[in-house]
Design a protein around this motif. Structure first.
Motif, PDB file in Angstrom:
ATOM      1  N   GLY A  53       0.675  -1.488   0.147  1.00 18.12           N
ATOM      2  CA  GLY A  53       0.383  -0.018   0.004  1.00 18.12           C
ATOM      3  C   GLY A  53       0.733   0.925  -0.169  1.00 18.12           C
ATOM      4  O   GLY A  53       2.116   1.239  -0.051  1.00 18.12           O
ATOM      5  N   LEU A  54       0.352   2.216   0.131  1.00 15.76           N
ATOM      6  CA  LEU A  54       1.024   3.528   0.393  1.00 15.76           C
ATOM      7  C   LEU A  54       0.210   4.403   1.198  1.00 15.76           C
ATOM      8  O   LEU A  54      -1.072   4.971   0.474  1.00 15.76           O
ATOM      9  CB  LEU A  54       0.531   4.106  -1.038  1.00 15.76           C
ATOM     10  CG  LEU A  54       1.339   5.447  -1.905  1.00 15.76           C
ATOM     11  CD1 LEU A  54       2.971   5.760  -1.943  1.00 15.76           C
ATOM     12  CD2 LEU A  54       1.048   5.938  -2.917  1.00 15.76           C
ATOM     13  N   ALA A  55       1.030   4.748   2.214  1.00 15.36           N
ATOM     14  CA  ALA A  55       0.802   5.572   3.074  1.00 15.36           C
ATOM     15  C   ALA A  55       1.034   6.882   2.466  1.00 15.36           C
ATOM     16  O   ALA A  55       2.087   7.685   2.039  1.00 15.36           O
ATOM     17  CB  ALA A  55       1.678   5.478   4.847  1.00 15.36           C
ATOM     18  N   LEU A  56      -0.187   7.682   2.570  1.00  7.25           N
ATOM     19  CA  LEU A  56      -0.050   9.232   2.663  1.00  7.25           C
ATOM     20  C   LEU A  56      -0.170  10.246   3.420  1.00  7.25           C
ATOM     21  O   LEU A  56      -0.888  10.337   4.751  1.00  7.25           O
ATOM     22  CB  LEU A  56      -1.296   9.446   1.673  1.00  7.25           C
ATOM     23  CG  LEU A  56      -1.399   9.130   0.300  1.00  7.25           C
ATOM     24  CD1 LEU A  56      -2.797   9.654  -0.417  1.00  7.25           C
ATOM     25  CD2 LEU A  56      -0.176   8.935  -0.349  1.00  7.25           C
ATOM     26  N   MET A  57       0.932  11.226   3.676  1.00  9.50           N
ATOM     27  CA  MET A  57       0.632  11.957   4.925  1.00  9.50           C
ATOM     28  C   MET A  57       1.178  13.360   3.945  1.00  9.50           C
ATOM     29  O   MET A  57       1.923  13.432   3.315  1.00  9.50           O
ATOM     30  CB  MET A  57       2.330  11.867   5.667  1.00  9.50           C
ATOM     31  CG  MET A  57       1.826  10.404   6.031  1.00  9.50           C
ATOM     32  SD  MET A  57       3.873  10.545   6.891  1.00  9.50           S
ATOM     33  CE  MET A  57       4.064   8.829   6.539  1.00  9.50           C
ATOM     34  N   ALA A  58       0.241  14.349   4.451  1.00  7.29           N
ATOM     35  CA  ALA A  58      -0.206  15.816   4.050  1.00  7.29           C
ATOM     36  C   ALA A  58      -0.291  16.603   4.947  1.00  7.29           C
ATOM     37  O   ALA A  58      -1.466  16.852   5.992  1.00  7.29           O
ATOM     38  CB  ALA A  58      -1.398  15.774   3.070  1.00  7.29           C
ATOM     39  N   GLY A  59      -0.334  17.768   4.316  1.00  9.40           N
ATOM     40  CA  GLY A  59      -0.780  19.202   5.153  1.00  9.40           C
ATOM     41  C   GLY A  59       0.705  20.360   5.303  1.00  9.40           C
ATOM     42  O   GLY A  59       1.320  19.487   4.177  1.00  9.40           O
TER      43      GLY A  59
END
Ligand code: PEP
Ligand code: MN
Length: 331
Positions: free
Chosen positions: A94-100
């Protein structure tokens, strides 16, 4: 050599193992994490590994000749998965997404970004409250008051928090308000900070130093693991080269190479990696193809008004588009 010890090993058995290892000319370092007990043994002499493997109390034994040991993929074949709870996992497919945003600026800003993340099913928000800035006159972050507000808004909306810790004294005060500690590029070899993060029960993302080698990054991670915390991930965020056409040179090579060398999740930061908003998506997509376990990127409602790193920050439309393209790519 890494020796995995049986749980609740008696002192007598442990003593026996230690003396056998010392007898073959190896120094021992005892490591205890929430997952297991290990002996990291350092030496050069040839010996028959079966002699160690058959000792009572030894679960498993592995030869690891690299300078880093516990973070090496040589002894642990299964990838490390970091479980943040509520179904949020990093690593192991899977591909974890972290944004901000680069910096947390106000409650209004945080709420808008949280809404954007919720809408796009991005479960982890990044945002700095302690900002390492080249100039002392630049915005240096909202500090603990900002973190408390950031945490409150995120917790209310089921969003996990990753944020940078800059010094040892902040570790304890930040602890209850965060889900992942971020070690920034400038602190990648702050060994006192790494030691301290080895003693906490929260995951750590460690960024590659601006002029750090892959080996140095892995050894920095080894500091944390050997102090007792194996919930770690590594982050490629671009390095300094002679190129001046963009802020940093994202080292795409690092992704497959790290994946080969370590069992830890490998995260790509395309925002700092190139530092140019128009090209962040291309670098993010390339990193996903190269095998990254996650992408961390900067997003803001109005990048041109951001307190820091606006030139590399996506707006909501660009962010939504990127998330769609990344999900399509890996589906
Ligand atoms: C950041 O994540 O905003 C940051 C300061 O990153 P780095 O440490 O990679 O420069
Ligand atoms: Mn930034």
């Amino acid at each position: 050599m890494i020796i995995q010890l049986e749980e609740k090993l008696s002192a007598k058995r442990k003593e026996n193992i230690l003396s056998k290892v010392n007898a073959i000319g190896y120094k021992t370092n005892e490591v205890r994490t929430h997952k297991g007990d290990y002996l990291v043994c350092i030496g050069k002499k040839e010996f028959d590994i079966r002699g160690i493997g058959s000792l009572e109390g030894v679960l498993d034994v592995h030869r690891v000749s690299e300078s880093y040991k516990l973070v090496s993929g040589k002894w642990k074949v299964n990838p490390t998965v970091i479980d943040l709870g509520d179904g949020v996992k990093i690593g192991g497919g899977g591909l974890a997404l972290m944004a901000g945003p680069c910096s947390i600026e106000s409650e209004e800003q945080v709420k808008k970004i949280v809404d954007h993340l919720v809408k796009n099913n991005v479960r982890i928000m990044r945002g700095g409250v302690f900002k390492p800035r080249s100039s002392p006159y630049a915005f240096r972050g909202m500090g603990m008051d900002g973190l408390k507000m950031f945490s409150k808004v995120c917790r209310k909306n089921g969003i996990k928090i990753i944020t940078e810790v800059m010094q040892v004294s902040q570790v304890e005060e930040m602890h209850d308000y965060i889900d992942v500690f971020q070690v920034g590029a400038r602190n990648s070899q702050n060994f006192n900070l790494l030691d301290a993060l080895g003693k906490v029960d929260k995951p750590v993302l460690i960024k590659r130093g601006m002029s750090g080698t892959i080996d140095e990054l892995l050894q920095s991670a080894e500091y944390i693991f050997s102090n007792g915390n194996e919930r770690l991930m590594l982050c490629e965020r671009g390095i300094r080269t002679y190129e001046t056409a963009y802020r940093n040179t994202f080292d795409l090579n690092a992704i497959p190479v790290l994946k080969e060398k370590t069992h830890l999740p490998v995260i790509a930061d395309p925002s700092h990696g190139i530092g140019v908003r128009e090209h962040v998506a291309a670098v993010a997509l390339a990193a996903a193809v190269a095998g990254a376990d996650g992408i961390i990127y900067e997003v803001h409602e109005k990048p041109e008004e951001a307190a820091s790193d606006g030139q590399q920050t996506l707006n909501f439309l660009e962010s939504e588009e990127l998330v769609k393209r990344l999900r399509k790519l890996i589906s």
